[in-house]
Scaffold this motif. Structure first.
Motif, PDB file in Angstrom:
ATOM      1  N   GLU A  66       0.854  -1.179   0.000  1.00  0.00           N
ATOM      2  CA  GLU A  66       0.000   0.000   0.000  1.00  0.00           C
ATOM      3  C   GLU A  66       0.892   1.231   0.000  1.00  0.00           C
ATOM      4  OE1 GLU A  66      -3.473  -0.999   2.721  1.00  0.00           O
ATOM      5  OE2 GLU A  66      -3.248   1.173   2.911  1.00  0.00           O
ATOM      6  N   GLY A  67       0.522   2.234  -0.709  1.00  0.00           N
ATOM      7  CA  GLY A  67       1.333   3.453  -0.694  1.00  0.00           C
ATOM      8  C   GLY A  67       2.462   3.443  -1.700  1.00  0.00           C
ATOM      9  N   LEU A  68       2.613   2.365  -2.463  1.00  0.00           N
ATOM     10  CA  LEU A  68       3.718   2.299  -3.434  1.00  0.00           C
ATOM     11  C   LEU A  68       3.629   3.427  -4.466  1.00  0.00           C
ATOM     12  CD1 LEU A  68       6.171   0.808  -4.713  1.00  0.00           C
ATOM     13  CD2 LEU A  68       4.518  -0.432  -6.134  1.00  0.00           C
ATOM     14  N   VAL A  69       2.423   3.633  -5.018  1.00  0.00           N
ATOM     15  CA  VAL A  69       2.284   4.631  -6.079  1.00  0.00           C
ATOM     16  C   VAL A  69       2.608   6.023  -5.540  1.00  0.00           C
ATOM     17  CG1 VAL A  69       0.634   5.755  -7.625  1.00  0.00           C
ATOM     18  CG2 VAL A  69       0.670   3.254  -7.426  1.00  0.00           C
ATOM     19  N   GLN A  70       2.102   6.339  -4.359  1.00  0.00           N
ATOM     20  CA  GLN A  70       2.385   7.658  -3.778  1.00  0.00           C
ATOM     21  C   GLN A  70       3.878   7.815  -3.501  1.00  0.00           C
ATOM     22  OE1 GLN A  70      -0.121   9.919  -3.681  1.00  0.00           O
ATOM     23  NE2 GLN A  70       1.608  11.334  -3.376  1.00  0.00           N
ATOM     24  N   GLU A  71       4.501   6.742  -3.013  1.00  0.00           N
ATOM     25  CA  GLU A  71       5.939   6.792  -2.747  1.00  0.00           C
ATOM     26  C   GLU A  71       6.711   7.093  -4.034  1.00  0.00           C
ATOM     27  OE1 GLU A  71       7.669   3.001  -1.755  1.00  0.00           O
ATOM     28  OE2 GLU A  71       9.644   3.882  -1.342  1.00  0.00           O
ATOM     29  N   VAL A  72       6.293   6.468  -5.139  1.00  0.00           N
ATOM     30  CA  VAL A  72       7.017   6.654  -6.401  1.00  0.00           C
ATOM     31  C   VAL A  72       6.768   8.067  -6.954  1.00  0.00           C
ATOM     32  CG1 VAL A  72       7.317   5.811  -8.757  1.00  0.00           C
ATOM     33  CG2 VAL A  72       7.018   4.183  -6.877  1.00  0.00           C
ATOM     34  N   ILE A  73       5.554   8.573  -6.775  1.00  0.00           N
ATOM     35  CA  ILE A  73       5.305   9.958  -7.181  1.00  0.00           C
ATOM     36  C   ILE A  73       6.193  10.900  -6.353  1.00  0.00           C
ATOM     37  CG2 ILE A  73       3.608  11.842  -7.021  1.00  0.00           C
ATOM     38  CD1 ILE A  73       3.087  10.189  -9.418  1.00  0.00           C
ATOM     39  N   ASP A  74       6.177  10.723  -5.026  1.00  0.00           N
ATOM     40  CA  ASP A  74       6.881  11.660  -4.141  1.00  0.00           C
ATOM     41  C   ASP A  74       8.396  11.576  -4.258  1.00  0.00           C
ATOM     42  OD1 ASP A  74       4.418  12.408  -3.237  1.00  0.00           O
ATOM     43  OD2 ASP A  74       4.525  11.265  -1.358  1.00  0.00           O
ATOM     44  N   ARG A  75       8.920  10.357  -4.425  1.00  0.00           N
ATOM     45  CA  ARG A  75      10.374  10.197  -4.368  1.00  0.00           C
ATOM     46  C   ARG A  75      11.018  10.087  -5.737  1.00  0.00           C
ATOM     47  NH1 ARG A  75      12.871   6.410  -0.337  1.00  0.00           N
ATOM     48  NH2 ARG A  75      14.589   7.778  -0.919  1.00  0.00           N
ATOM     49  N   VAL A  76      10.207   9.780  -6.759  1.00  0.00           N
ATOM     50  CA  VAL A  76      10.799   9.535  -8.086  1.00  0.00           C
ATOM     51  C   VAL A  76      10.239  10.493  -9.148  1.00  0.00           C
ATOM     52  CG1 VAL A  76      11.130   7.843  -9.929  1.00  0.00           C
ATOM     53  CG2 VAL A  76      11.153   7.089  -7.513  1.00  0.00           C
TER      54      VAL A  76
END
Ligand code: AMP
Ligand code: GLY
Length: 438
Positions: free
Chosen positions: A233-243
């Motif tokens: 959970e939260g993978l997509v948001q993590e990739v938006i925020d960090r990548v």
């Protein structure tokens, strides 16, 4: 609105199919297209990699949007020529396409934007390559620095093989990037970008190797499925925020804003989420699966990105179903594929519930029959209530395709359907997620 789609493959057929389902879209044209695209819309036999030819066709047709599918026209500057002609284009400029065209450039941007990726060294001589291999240890990862359609990467435990690949890149006048090996499952995430804003699509998984159980050489991709029930959970948001957002910000800061799809290839490693590579276009065959689930009208979305207005686009809506795409490839792909073979049975495939065919390397012969014209010939795409049903439907379809010497993988989405994909805990997702649909 009128749209022109550039490219010859399965990704472009899937894009055309989705555009035709968009009520905002009145006309779709494609160049050069393939046999499947040609059944749906008018096609034009121009060189899609020629910036002037594409700009001239777009102007003549009076289109409101050009969508550039593959990396080669982007790296050749097709988007720049279309933009210069005053037509909105979904696809990055030549300068921004360097994120895919040069792995060394991508690494530089990632370093500046603080994007987590594999440690890497650029090598221009065999001595430098040997040093880098020994610094990172096995498994060795050696990448051709230029465009290689997903086939320029060798991952091996054999030092001689790693050095031989580096040498073949040097012999061709290039350099290589040598990296630390990233473990863990891979994810393809497509992020729509308008130069400033980012909108992620639903994550997918691709199958790069030619044979079952990830054996044999790398290909452009032999199948895909989406969504990923096992993704933290939260993978997509993590990739938006960090990548994705830091990358888009860095590209804007440099004066080379990124407009199009930033395709983030990820490994969910035991040490956290890492970028394996950037591509600057939709993935093939992931797009065939991802767009099969997208309910938001695609034309309006891509036009918003092209115009820098993604912040005003409607929120994405997705089908609850799972989509699977299984590629049927020619005999001897990815080496020297045998082409010109008749393809039969496609009508029967289309009659199956929840199943459709997306053409890739196909054309009409002199008698108007569909024949193979490339390595990856087509994909059977199926929707189902879950991955198990979608796989069953896709493979029922594949069984009906008749192509002499045709090859396909039997394990697309298999591990995930059996609940066998494990993600090690990462910084942002502290719970190890091993759940999958039965
Ligand atoms: P690329 O062209 O960079 O996407 O690489 C093609 C494939 O090679 C990837 O999808 C991975 O399966 C594999 N690969 C690339 N880089 C690495 C790495 N650093 N560690 C492990 N596998 C890799
Ligand atoms: N399927 C991976 C790619 O399009 O590069």
């Amino acid at each position: 609105m009128k749209v022109l789609v550039i490219g010859p493959g399965g990704r472009e057929h899937a894009i055309v199919r989705s555009l035709l389902a968009d009520p905002n879209v009145s006309e779709v044209h494609a160049a050069p297209g393939n046999a499947g695209i040609g059944k749906l819309v008018p096609t034009y036999a121009i060189d899609g990699n020629d910036p002037d030819a594409v700009a001239a066709l777009a102007t003549r047709l009076g289109v409101d949007l050009v969508v550039v599918g593959p990396e080669a026209p982007l790296a050749a500057g097709v988007s720049d020529a279309v933009r210069a002609a005053g037509i909105p284009v979904f696809g990055p400029s030549k300068a921004a396409a360097q994120l895919e065209a040069s792995k060394a450039f991508a690494k530089q941007i990632m370093a500046e934007a603080g994007v987590p990726t594999a440690m890497a060294r650029v090598a221009g001589t065999i001595e430098e390559a040997a040093d880098a291999l020994d610094a990172f240890g096995t498994p060795y990862v050696v990448k051709d620095d230029g465009l290689a359609a997903g086939k320029g990467v060798v991952v091996t435990r054999n030092r001689d093989e790693a050095l031989a690949h580096a040498q073949s890149c040097f012999d061709a006048g290039g350099t290589v990037v040598i990296e630390e090996f990233l473990d863990g499952p891979e994810v393809s995430l497509f992020v729509l970008c308008d130069g400033r804003n980012t909108v992620a699509l639903s994550p997918a998984q691709d199958f790069k190797r030619i044979f079952d159980n990830d054996e044999g050489p790398n290909t452009g991709g032999m199948g895909a499925y989406t969504p990923l029930e096992w993704a933290p959970e939260g993978l997509v948001q993590e990739v938006i925020d960090r990548v994705a957002q830091p990358t888009v910000d860095e590209m804007a800061r440099r004066g080379t804003p990124f407009v199009g799809v930033l395709f983030v290839g990820l490994a969910l490693t035991s040490r956290g989420t890492r970028v394996i590579e950037f591509n600057v276009r939709f993935g093939d065959p992931e797009t065939q699966a991802v767009l099969a689930r997208l309910k938001t009208p695609l034309g309006a979305l891509l036009l918003a990105a092209a115009k820098g207005e993604l912040d005003k686009a409607e929120e994405l809506r997705w089908s609850k179903e799972t989509a699977v795409a299984v590629v049927v490839a020619s005999e001897n792909y990815p080496d020297t594929p045998r082409t010109g073979e008749r393809i039969r049975g496609l009508k029967k495939v289309e009659e199956l519930e929840g199943v459709h065919v997306i053409h890739a390397g196909t054309k009409l012969d002199e008698e108007g029959k569909v024949v193979s014209a490339g390595g990856r010939v087509l994909a059977v795409v199926a929707l189902g209530t879950d991955l198990v049903e979608a796989r069953e439907r896709a493979y029922d379809g594949v069984e009906l395709v008749q192509l002499e010497g045709g090859q396909f993988r039997t394990d697309i989405g298999g591990k995930a359907a059996r609940g066998e994909i494990k993600v090690a805990s990462t910084a942002t997702s502290s719970l190890p997620v091993t759940k999958a649909k039965a």
